[in-house]
Design a protein around this motif. Structure first.
Motif, short mmCIF file in Angstrom:
data_model
loop_
_atom_site.label_atom_id
_atom_site.label_comp_id
_atom_site.label_asym_id
_atom_site.label_seq_id
_atom_site.Cartn_x
_atom_site.Cartn_y
_atom_site.Cartn_z
N ALA A 66 0.87 -1.17 0.00
CA ALA A 66 0.00 0.00 0.00
C ALA A 66 0.91 1.22 0.00
O ALA A 66 2.09 1.13 0.35
CB ALA A 66 -0.91 0.02 1.23
N ASP A 67 0.37 2.37 -0.40
CA ASP A 67 1.17 3.59 -0.32
C ASP A 67 1.41 3.98 1.13
O ASP A 67 2.53 4.36 1.51
CB ASP A 67 0.45 4.74 -1.04
N VAL A 68 0.35 3.90 1.94
CA VAL A 68 0.41 4.30 3.34
C VAL A 68 -0.19 3.19 4.20
O VAL A 68 -1.25 2.66 3.88
CB VAL A 68 -0.37 5.61 3.59
N ALA A 103 0.57 13.08 3.19
CA ALA A 103 0.43 13.31 1.76
C ALA A 103 1.31 14.45 1.25
O ALA A 103 1.48 14.63 0.04
CB ALA A 103 -1.03 13.60 1.41
N CYS A 126 5.34 -0.50 2.00
CA CYS A 126 4.74 0.84 1.91
C CYS A 126 5.87 1.86 1.98
O CYS A 126 6.99 1.53 2.36
CB CYS A 126 3.73 1.08 3.03
N SER A 127 5.54 3.09 1.63
CA SER A 127 6.55 4.16 1.70
C SER A 127 6.30 5.11 2.86
O SER A 127 7.18 5.89 3.22
CB SER A 127 6.58 4.95 0.39
N GLN A 128 5.07 5.05 3.44
CA GLN A 128 4.73 5.93 4.55
C GLN A 128 3.95 5.13 5.60
O GLN A 128 3.10 4.29 5.25
CB GLN A 128 3.85 7.09 4.08
N ILE A 185 -5.26 7.87 -2.58
CA ILE A 185 -4.00 7.31 -2.10
C ILE A 185 -4.29 5.93 -1.53
O ILE A 185 -5.23 5.75 -0.75
CB ILE A 185 -3.37 8.21 -1.03
N SER A 186 -3.53 4.95 -1.93
CA SER A 186 -3.72 3.58 -1.46
C SER A 186 -3.36 3.50 0.02
O SER A 186 -2.22 3.77 0.41
CB SER A 186 -2.83 2.62 -2.26
#
Length: 430
Positions: free
Chosen positions: A18-20, A414, A207-209, A41-42
């Motif tokens: 997931a992105d977050v 974000a 994830c990145s965040q 945003i995912s």
């Protein structure tokens, strides 16, 4: 918890990426999930127990600007706007009412506190008004308390904790967020010096965040990463009456009780002058940071040493990604309500407003608050761990500002213009 909490049905399968990733299914976490999903945003939210299982369903439901620090009022004002728009945003009512909140004082010293606060927020365009004893009798008739005065903010109000977080969670899922319950996050994965995922009891998610909104558990999670977040536990006991006639729909706080109307016609009541303060190892480790609070609020706290100390001591403070975490050992903080404090609150209320002689208790519960040294939360990036943002330490105020706090956290994650200036909530102040 309150027995009226609405359950939420979430996904069973854990996605691989997931992105977050959001850790924690309270009001701040689920609001952030909704805000991120609305931006396409995912987002994956992981809750070790069940949605709203802890303080987000155990609080009083108050939504107030009154008596907040002046620098904390903009967040509460932003929350008011979001609460008002909530039914349209999520497709259902959460019982939000701007029925006002009133605080009353028995002594000149108590009244001076409200007068000083009123002066401190004169430039913030609030609708707060100082009250005379006659004003109190007019607004809340039938009382027998000897009040010297009070303060009233008509635009304050309340909503129903038993439905709010669940409803926002369902709305987040409809917008595309994935929520998974009974899945504890053990730790973070790191690559090239920044967050690259989370390790859960069911496997790893890339994830990145990451947004940590873990409430009272956040200190332990961060401690395992080498980050010291100063929070200590307090326990608030609450009761709800059966439906009854009451003197007002306005929420009211006195020195030794508070009440507000519940959507079913009963009242939510607590002993506002006492909280249980169970001693834990953290009191020995960071208690010195709270000396100023202790000097002014010692009579407010029922400090106790006992089972809570040893239960807390039994939970690990360091663990590895492939070992069972404390969040799997204890899925939900579920302290027993203090029957003595609840009865004391009800007795005090009956003496002040005899209409409550007819009150019959429907249920009682307790919730654990995570309190910071200045009673304000942390909503900020953690500089030592790029990719990690936290929104925690709400000190019993998280439900009222939850929609705005979750939005602010989502804005920071974000990288967009934040809903309000986040400076008062920076981690660096500690």
């Amino acid at each position: 918890m309150t027995k009226t909490l609405e359950p939420v049905v979430t996904a069973d399968d854990l996605p691989t990426a997931a992105d977050v990733v959001i850790i924690g299914g309270g009001i701040v976490g689920v609001t952030a999930a909704l805000a991120l999903a609305e931006r396409n945003i995912s987002v994956l939210l992981l809750e070790k127990g069940h949605i709203a299982g802890e303080q987000s369903s155990r609080n009083l439901g108050w939504i107030r600007k009154t008596s907040r620090h002046a620098h904390d009022v903009p967040l509460a004002q932003a929350a008011d706007r979001l609460w008002a728009a909530m039914p349209e945003r999520i497709g259902r009512s959460v019982g939000y009412r701007q029925a006002g909140i009133m605080f009353v004082a028995r002594t000149e010293a108590q009244m001076a506190f409200y007068e000083d606060w009123y002066k401190s927020v004169e430039t913030l365009n609030l609708d707060s008004k100082l009250l005379t004893p006659g004003d109190i009798d007019r607004l809340v008739p039938g009382g027998k308390g000897n009040w010297v005065g009070g303060i009233h903010t008509p635009s304050d109000g309340y909503a129903e904790p038993s439905v709010t977080t669940s409803a926002i969670a369902n709305a987040a899922m409809k917008r595309g967020a994935t929520l998974v319950q009974n899945c504890a996050v053990r730790t973070l994965s790191m690559s090239a010096g920044r967050v690259s995922g989370v390790v859960t009891e069911k496997g790893e998610v890339r994830c990145s965040q990451v947004l940590l909104a873990g409430g009272a558990w956040s200190r332990r999670f961060l401690g395992n990463l080498g980050v010291s977040l100063p929070t200590l536990p307090l326990i608030c006991s609450v009761l709800r009456t059966q439906p009854m006639e009451g003197p007002t729909d306005t929420a009211l706080g006195a020195p030794d009780f508070s009440f507000r109307k519940h959507q079913d016609g009963g009242f939510i009541i607590t002993q506002r002058g006492k909280l249980d303060a169970p001693v834990t190892l953290d009191h020995l480790l960071i208690g010195h940071r709270y000396l100023d609070q202790l000097r002014t609020q010692r009579s407010f706290l029922k400090i106790g040493f006992g089972r809570a100390f040893f239960k807390d001591l039994a939970l690990p403070r360091r663990w590895k990604a492939d070992s069972e975490s404390p969040f799997e050992k204890v899925r939900t903080n579920d302290p027993a309500p203090n029957a003595g404090l609840n009865q004391d609150a009800l007795n005090n209320l009956k003496a002040a407003w005899p209409a409550f002689e007819a009150a019959k208790v429907e249920e009682a519960w307790a919730g654990l608050l995570d309190v910071t040294p200045d009673s304000n939360p942390v909503i900020d990036h953690i500089e030592s761990i790029p990719g990690l943002t936290i929104a925690t330490g709400f000190s019993g105020h998280g439900f009222g500002t939850g929609p705005a706090a979750g939005q602010l956290a989502a804005d920071l994650v974000a990288g967009v213009e934040p809903i309000i200036d986040p400076a008062p909530y920076r981690f660096s102040r500690f």
